[in-house]
Design a protein around this motif. Sequence first.
Motif: not given
Length: 175
Positions: A101-116
């Motif tokens: 779950r933590g790894a998914v959150s980290i990956a999601s944060s990277i996507d969020l950063k890419k989307h501004g």
Amino acid sequence: MSKFSRVLWLIFGIALIISGIVAIKYPLNTTIAVAYIIGFLMIFSGISSIFYFVGLRHLAGSSIILLDGIVSTICGIIIISNLLISATVIPYFVAIFTIVRGAVSIASSIDLKKHGYDKWGWTLFSGILTVIAGIILTFNPLLGTVYLSVVLGLGLILYGIITIQLWFAYGKFFK
């Protein structure tokens, strides 16, 4: 709504709250109960898959359904016949789930950063903390048992509170 069903609804809400308190107070017993439930669900799932296979045995590839049914049933029986061992393993599953779950959150944060999204750092921070918590749970299974019990207990208490709150709210409509 009949008076009888309203009383049952209230009793259900109170029972949920009491169950939550018991789950928090007795973490080992809660973990054993969870192992017992998982074992029975696996047996039920396995038997269901076997019956499902019987109806589909003429289809190519349906033997995997039979294999799944047999393995699930055997695993369920093993879990139920060794509840203490199963209860010891469950905290590790909680730890692995927490890490994932933590790894998914980290990956999601990277996507969020890419989307501004400008608050992506909070997701990254919570993901890192979740991974760290999972690692701690891995090396301290007793803490995992307590964690499982507290989360389950709090969930039951909150569900009980919501049930009682709705009992009061809907009671005004069904007099």
